[in-house]
Design a protein around this motif. Structure first.
Motif, PDB file in Angstrom:
ATOM      1  N   ASP A  48       4.887  -1.250  -5.524  1.00 43.69           N
ATOM      2  CA  ASP A  48       3.819  -1.919  -5.437  1.00 43.69           C
ATOM      3  C   ASP A  48       4.101  -1.635  -3.663  1.00 43.69           C
ATOM      4  O   ASP A  48       3.177  -1.168  -2.648  1.00 43.69           O
ATOM      5  CB  ASP A  48       3.350  -2.805  -5.893  1.00 43.69           C
ATOM      6  N   TYR A  52       1.525   0.081  -0.759  1.00 41.13           N
ATOM      7  CA  TYR A  52       1.185  -0.294   0.408  1.00 41.13           C
ATOM      8  C   TYR A  52       1.685   0.267   1.717  1.00 41.13           C
ATOM      9  O   TYR A  52       0.258   0.960   2.357  1.00 41.13           O
ATOM     10  CB  TYR A  52       1.660  -1.582   0.285  1.00 41.13           C
ATOM     11  N   THR A  81      -6.237  -2.371  -3.003  1.00 44.79           N
ATOM     12  CA  THR A  81      -7.584  -2.806  -3.295  1.00 44.79           C
ATOM     13  C   THR A  81      -7.528  -4.656  -2.861  1.00 44.79           C
ATOM     14  O   THR A  81      -8.931  -5.293  -2.538  1.00 44.79           O
ATOM     15  CB  THR A  81      -6.604  -3.671  -4.838  1.00 44.79           C
ATOM     16  N   TYR A  82      -6.580  -4.652  -1.559  1.00 46.09           N
ATOM     17  CA  TYR A  82      -6.312  -6.412  -0.809  1.00 46.09           C
ATOM     18  C   TYR A  82      -7.657  -5.951   0.145  1.00 46.09           C
ATOM     19  O   TYR A  82      -8.158  -4.698   0.548  1.00 46.09           O
ATOM     20  CB  TYR A  82      -4.984  -6.127  -0.335  1.00 46.09           C
ATOM     21  N   THR A  86      -6.075  -8.782   4.874  1.00 47.37           N
ATOM     22  CA  THR A  86      -4.507  -8.415   4.434  1.00 47.37           C
ATOM     23  C   THR A  86      -3.743  -6.910   5.326  1.00 47.37           C
ATOM     24  O   THR A  86      -3.212  -6.711   5.297  1.00 47.37           O
ATOM     25  CB  THR A  86      -4.409  -7.443   2.827  1.00 47.37           C
ATOM     26  N   GLN A 157       5.899  -7.436  -3.380  1.00 51.29           N
ATOM     27  CA  GLN A 157       4.384  -8.282  -3.475  1.00 51.29           C
ATOM     28  C   GLN A 157       4.646  -9.301  -2.660  1.00 51.29           C
ATOM     29  O   GLN A 157       5.870  -9.312  -1.868  1.00 51.29           O
ATOM     30  CB  GLN A 157       4.366  -8.701  -5.261  1.00 51.29           C
ATOM     31  N   ASN A 159       2.586 -11.918  -3.076  1.00 52.34           N
ATOM     32  CA  ASN A 159       2.616 -13.362  -3.581  1.00 52.34           C
ATOM     33  C   ASN A 159       3.323 -14.643  -3.384  1.00 52.34           C
ATOM     34  O   ASN A 159       1.908 -15.534  -2.850  1.00 52.34           O
ATOM     35  CB  ASN A 159       2.964 -13.309  -4.570  1.00 52.34           C
ATOM     36  N   LEU A 191      -6.442 -13.958   2.820  1.00 50.95           N
ATOM     37  CA  LEU A 191      -5.946 -12.023   1.846  1.00 50.95           C
ATOM     38  C   LEU A 191      -6.211 -12.158   1.030  1.00 50.95           C
ATOM     39  O   LEU A 191      -5.936 -10.330   0.800  1.00 50.95           O
ATOM     40  CB  LEU A 191      -4.846 -12.878   2.346  1.00 50.95           C
ATOM     41  N   LYS A 192      -6.488 -12.678  -0.386  1.00 51.03           N
ATOM     42  CA  LYS A 192      -6.375 -12.210  -1.518  1.00 51.03           C
ATOM     43  C   LYS A 192      -7.135 -13.033  -2.284  1.00 51.03           C
ATOM     44  O   LYS A 192      -7.630 -14.659  -2.025  1.00 51.03           O
ATOM     45  CB  LYS A 192      -5.190 -12.125  -1.841  1.00 51.03           C
ATOM     46  N   HIS A 322       1.715 -12.571 -10.640  1.00 52.42           N
ATOM     47  CA  HIS A 322       0.405 -13.143  -9.805  1.00 52.42           C
ATOM     48  C   HIS A 322       1.493 -15.114 -10.036  1.00 52.42           C
ATOM     49  O   HIS A 322       0.319 -16.088  -9.280  1.00 52.42           O
ATOM     50  CB  HIS A 322      -0.875 -13.372 -10.389  1.00 52.42           C
TER      51      HIS A 322
END
Length: 431
Positions: A48, A52, A81-82, A86, A157, A159, A191-192, A322
């Motif tokens: 991931d 980014y 998709t953020y 972000t 990630q 998270n 941010l999310k 998540h």
């Protein structure tokens, strides 16, 4: 009739030394075994984070941010998709070598896990007289063993940044009535989106000022990002946000949400969204009602754990990395299952044993996980037998179970607490 003599202090000291010795052995075993989970599992090679950084290079070269697409063997195509905020925070990392970015992300995630675990277990250790070093020595490896932690680290990630912001708010700022209460949740939401469930939590627990602050912080941060990247912001909030397929296949086993569960039943056809919304309303209403009840009883940790699990169930896409919110739920279960110091041994023993057994039942599967040691779903595949239903919806089922049965602790003892009588509020648990 004469009272029984008090046991000599040497007995207590011997028991304490035995417990410490057992704790040291457990910590040593965990420190040796946990790295094997990372070696034997699928390391993901910071997949991931690669996406980014490639998206940031694409954006820096003048292309529209949300046009970036990454081919994926399991899900066809993945996109950035953020929200734009972000992206603005990630963009400076594109100027660094990828190895440096990986090191920074990994170091931050590990530090965040240490800090948040300390916030969760310190009150329990203090209340039960457990040395801090022993509590951390056992709990930190247990947290690092979880699939959600392994996926967060090995995917690269973000998270844990969101978890730090939310927990700092709900365990530190809000209980102290700080003027900053709500800022962390607001930033996390900007941010999310999924941390926005905690704004709802502030509302149902009647922390009006903190809820307003959180909403205002999210709005201001989003507007600032729009001022810097107006075109991408308009496109995200008016179009990309509503296309859930951009995140990945909803039927993929890694999506441990109610929508993912329904999608695995209906593939190759779309899930029934009316049924999904009905389930979300029921789970959210019940879970947030229990969360508000926990706060009234003085158990903030149970309240935020219930809210996090509700958010994971309600989101259309909830990847396994998540679902951090099993961690505070497990702390509540273990604390409620331990006998309080000085309490009689017999009363409530069956109930305590049930809670400790439930903690083990929850913990073991989320260490093994649903994707780390499997190669599920190379092609869309319908869930068509009871074994697959359980195996492919493990987190969903455990989260629903905890929303229903997670105990609410009283400040003075580890037992479920009914709503306190009117006019007699219960003092909060120490944090």
């Amino acid at each position: 009739m004469r009272a029984d003599p008090v046991a000599p202090s040497t007995v207590t000291a011997d028991v304490s030394r035995q417990r410490t010795r057992r704790g040291l052995i457990a910590a040593a075993v965990l420190v040796v075994l946990v790295p094997l989970l990372y070696v034997l599992g699928n390391p993901h090679n910071f997949y991931d984070l690669h996406i980014y950084m490639r998206a940031m290079h694409w954006w820096a070269d003048g292309h529209p941010l949300y046009d970036y697409v990454q081919p994926d063997r399991l899900q066809g195509a993945l996109y950035f998709t953020y929200p734009p905020l972000t992206a603005l925070l990630l963009r400076p990392f594109a100027a660094l070598p990828l190895g440096a970015t990986v090191t920074i992300f990994t170091a931050f995630t590990m530090a965040a896990l240490l800090v948040t675990t300390w916030w969760l277990v310190k009150p329990v250790a203090d209340r039960r007289g457990i040395p801090h070093w022993l509590a951390l020595g056992v709990s930190v490896p247990l947290v690092f063993a979880l699939e959600s932690t392994r996926e967060t680290i090995t995917f690269g990630q973000i998270n844990m940044l969101l978890v730090v912001l939310v927990l700092a708010d709900l365990l530190i700022a809000v209980p102290k009535g700080s003027r900053w209460s709500g800022v962390g949740i607001g930033l996390a939401t900007a941010l999310k989106l999924y941390p926005g469930i905690f704004i709802v939590y502030l509302l149902v627990t009647r922390r009006w000022r903190a809820a307003i602050t959180a909403g205002a912080t999210a709005a201001v941060a989003t507007l600032l990002a729009a001022a810097v990247a107006p075109g991408d912001s308009w496109r995200f909030w008016t179009h990309e946000l509503w296309i859930t397929d951009r995140v990945g296949r909803p039927d993929y086993t890694g999506n441990q949400s109610l929508f993912g569960m329904l999608s695995r039943f209906s593939v190759p056809y779309p899930a029934d969204k009316a049924l999904w919304l009905a389930l979300v309303v029921v789970v959210a209403a019940y879970g947030l009602w229990r969360a508000a009840r926990a706060v009234r009883a003085g158990d903030e940790l149970a309240g935020l754990a219930l809210t996090g699990l509700v958010g994971a169930l309600a989101s259309p896409i909830t990847w396994t990395h998540h679902v951090y919110w099993f961690v505070p739920a497990l702390v509540v279960l273990v604390d409620a299952g331990l006998r309080r110091p000085g309490a009689p041994t017999v009363p409530g023993r069956r109930r305590r044993r049930f809670r400790l057994a439930l903690a083990a039942v929850v913990y073991a599967p989320i260490v093994y996980g649903v994707v780390s040691f499997h190669d599920w779903d190379k092609i869309p595949q319908r869930t068509d037998n009871p074994f697959e239903f359980v195996a492919r919806n493990l987190y969903v089922l455990l989260a629903v179970l905890l929303v229903v049965v997670l105990p609410i602790r009283r400040p003075d003892r580890s037992a479920p607490d009914p709503d306190p009588p009117a006019g007699h509020p219960t003092p909060p648990l120490p944090h």
